[in-house]
Structure formats: C-alpha cells, structure tokens
Design an enzyme around this catalytic site. Structure first.
Site: not given
Length: 398
Positions: A66, A157, A185, A187, A250, A288, A318-319, A380
C-alpha cells in the site's frame, strides 16, 4: 503528558524528519527497481488473470504494497543513503515482511532488542539515527529518543497518525477510547499511548461483552481479569465506560470495526437515550483506505470459482491474517505463507500457517488436472514475492 503539544514540538525540531530525503520520482523509481515485477504488471494488464497450461491464476484486484508501506520502506532505504556512516536504529520491524526487514539488516540498520516486551534503548546514543516504523512508536519512545539527542526519521503511516488524532480528541473531551485491535500489536501500543483512558477489544465478541457490562449485566472482577492487559492504568469500568469513542488498529477487518462502532452506539443509545447520545458516544472514521480496498477485493476474489487460495504475507501481519479469515468464511482451501520458500516444487508441498495454529506441512497441495488458484497478498508484501510464488506454482503444474 500533553501528547499533542509534544508532537507539535517534535515536528519543529531540526532532528526530526517525516518527509524522507528523495524526490517522489526518485523514490518511486527505487521501489520499482527493488520490488516490482514484470509478470505481475502483465497479469494486472490482463484483467488480473493468467493461464499457463493447466494452471489458471486469479489475482485479487487490490493486493500487496500500500502507499503507506511504500513510503515507509523507501524512507528507511533513503535514510541509510543519507547517513552512510552513522549508527542507524529502528524501533521495530519497518513492516511485517521478512525479506524487507532482512534487507535493512544487510544495510546495517540495527533493530532495537526487546525482552519480555520491554525495549532496550541503552545502546542508542546522542547523534544516532532512529527510524520509527510504519506502525508508529509510542509517545514515550519518541520522547526518550528526542531527549537522547537522536535524529528521528518518522515513517509512520498517515492513516495511523489519523487514529492518534482521534484518540487525542477523545482524551480532550473526556471520552474513553475503545480501540478495536490487538493489544500487543505495535500499532495499537502506539495508539493507546496517545489516548487518555482506553480499552482494547479484539473482536465483536469482546465488544458485546463490554456492551453487556455497560448495561449493568456483568461482573467487575471478571471484567478486570479479562481486560487486565488491554486497558489504561487505573481503568475503572464503572466510571470510564460512561462516555466512549471508538477507534481502531488500521489493519483490522473493516466490517467488524464498523459493527463494533454500531454496538457501542446502540449501547449508549439504550442506556442514555437519543437526546443524550452525543454526550456519551463519539462517532469515528479511522478505517484505512488500503485495508478496505484489499478486503473488498478479497471478498470479490472468494466469490470466484477457486480450487485453492494462497495468501502471502508475514505471519505476524494483522492485515494478512484478516485476508485469510475472509477465505475461511467461504470454506475455500487456503494457505497462508510468508515467503516463496515455503513451497517445494519437487515435493508439491507447502509449509503454511493455518489461522490460529502453528506451521504445518501439506503434501500434494496442488491437485491434478485443471486448477483455479486465487492469490492475494498483505499490504507489506512486494510484487516480486508474489511473482516468485506464481513461478513456483507454474513449475509444479508443469
């Protein structure tokens, strides 16, 4: 700490950089040379499909790097070129991708070590350069590095920074931040450091549990045991859940974040009435765009006629994990791998990570005959990695 005031002060420091060093054109060119793939470009141009012999590949229409990841990786590489001789540290993985992080190690970027979740900054000295990763860093870490006299390169980000603004707004107006995320996590650790009172909920089940407590149908001791590691110091559920605002990590599942927001809106509406809702609930919009696009593309992909699906991305991403979850809801035989090396062409096997389980070996994973394979990757994962996976599948099929 007044986190907003600290961040404003930090941003004006001549030892702080959040723009990088190269022009946008040079940055894009460097990333293209390092991570783009002619094969993936041609598949995109061909409607995200590719057929070779008995193998039919279907790519998700949004996958891989991304904008925020591209920016973070490029800035990290630029930092070493700009500071060729200085000590350069990074507070965590730049992104959740092993090949990218290994490349940074080869560039002699040092990773801050941690023991039992506590980072050791003792080796970082005045004048050293420290990179903050795409996930961000806690405000306490930023303050420590600033006081040490470090040069801070902030690759956080902008979507993550947006969430920080949201929880700071909650704090300013004396609302507790309910953060949809994983409390360990990176973030979420960073986001919670900018909040006042906060509570981290992992999923809809935990959100409903909290809702029941707010409505007077819970046990305090049980509640505190359940969320002991997922709330702010001194958290009092009987006082701190009277006024809540929702934010999120996010990379969480978009549909679940939206539903969690609705749960707490309905809860406060039921407890305090429509005339008082705005005094007890703050709406949010911190999902996001890139996460949303990749999840929407995955929902479209799993509606295709697929025999198997390969999800590529870091096991701690995570994503990527949430992309795997979407495949599972459709009962598609899916395999989450982090690198192409997890596939053995000779053995027709794949060493993959089932959701919530340890790595396991699947032999003869590519069936005989005509086969439709869906492929996606986390935010990523570089295109070159996806291309290498496809090449291995082609070799097995032929």
């Amino acid at each position: 700490m007044d986190t907003q005031a600290f961040r404003r002060s930090l941003h004006h420091s001549d030892r702080y950089n959040r723009r990088g060093f190269d022009s946008p054109t040079k940055r894009a060119q460097a990333l293209e040379e390092a991570y783009q793939s002619d094969l993936i470009s041609s598949i995109r141009d061909n409607g995200f499909t590719y057929t070779k012999g008995r193998l039919n590949i279907k790519l998700a229409q949004a996958f891989g790097f991304c904008w925020g990841v591209e920016r973070a990786v490029a800035m990290a590489y630029e930092t070493r070129r700009h500071y060729p001789n200085e000590n350069i540290w990074i507070t965590n993985e730049i992104i959740h991708n092993p090949s990218v992080n290994d490349h940074l190690r080869k560039m002699n970027v040092k990773f801050i070590s941690a023991k039992n979740g506590i980072k050791d900054f003792s080796l970082v000295s005045n004048g050293d350069v420290v990179i903050l990763p795409a996930f961000g860093a806690t405000v306490q870490e930023m303050k420590l590095l600033h006081e040490k006299g470090c040069h801070i390169i902030d690759t956080t980000c902008p979507w993550v920074s947006k969430v920080w603004h949201t929880v700071e707004k909650h704090k300013k107006h004396v609302f507790t931040s309910i953060i949809h995320g994983k409390f360990k996590h990176e973030e979420t650790l960073a986001t919670s450091s900018f909040a006042g009172k906060y509570l981290v909920v992992l999923d809809l089940e935990e959100a409903n549990y909290v809702s029941e407590y707010i409505l007077g149908r819970g046990n305090r001791n049980e509640f505190m045991n359940k969320f002991a590691k997922a709330c702010s110091n001194g958290f009092d559920p009987d006082k701190d859940l009277e006024r809540v605002g929702v934010a999120n990590q996010t990379t969480m599942l978009k549909s679940e974040t939206e539903e969690i927001g609705k749960v707490f809106e309905r809860t406060m509406l039921k407890k305090f009435g429509p005339e008082n809702l705005n005094s007890h609930f703050l709406a949010f919009n911190t999902i996001c765009d890139a996460t949303e696009e990749r999840q929407d593309a995955m929902f479209s992909l799993v509606d295709e006629d697929l025999d198997i699906l390969v999800v590529i991305g870091g096991f701690n991403s995570s994503n990527t994990t949430h992309l795997q979850e979407i495949a599972i809801t459709k009962n598609i035989s899916s395999f989450h791998i982090d690198t192409p090396e997890r596939i053995s062409v000779k053995e027709n096997s794949i060493f993959h990570k089932p959701l919530g389980s340890e790595l396991e070996l699947k032999n003869n994973f590519l069936p005989s005959g005509k086969i439709n394979v869906g492929i996606t990757s986390g935010a990523s994962t570089p295109d070159k990695v996806v291309a290498d996976v496809i090449e291995k599948l082609i070799d097995i099929a032929s």
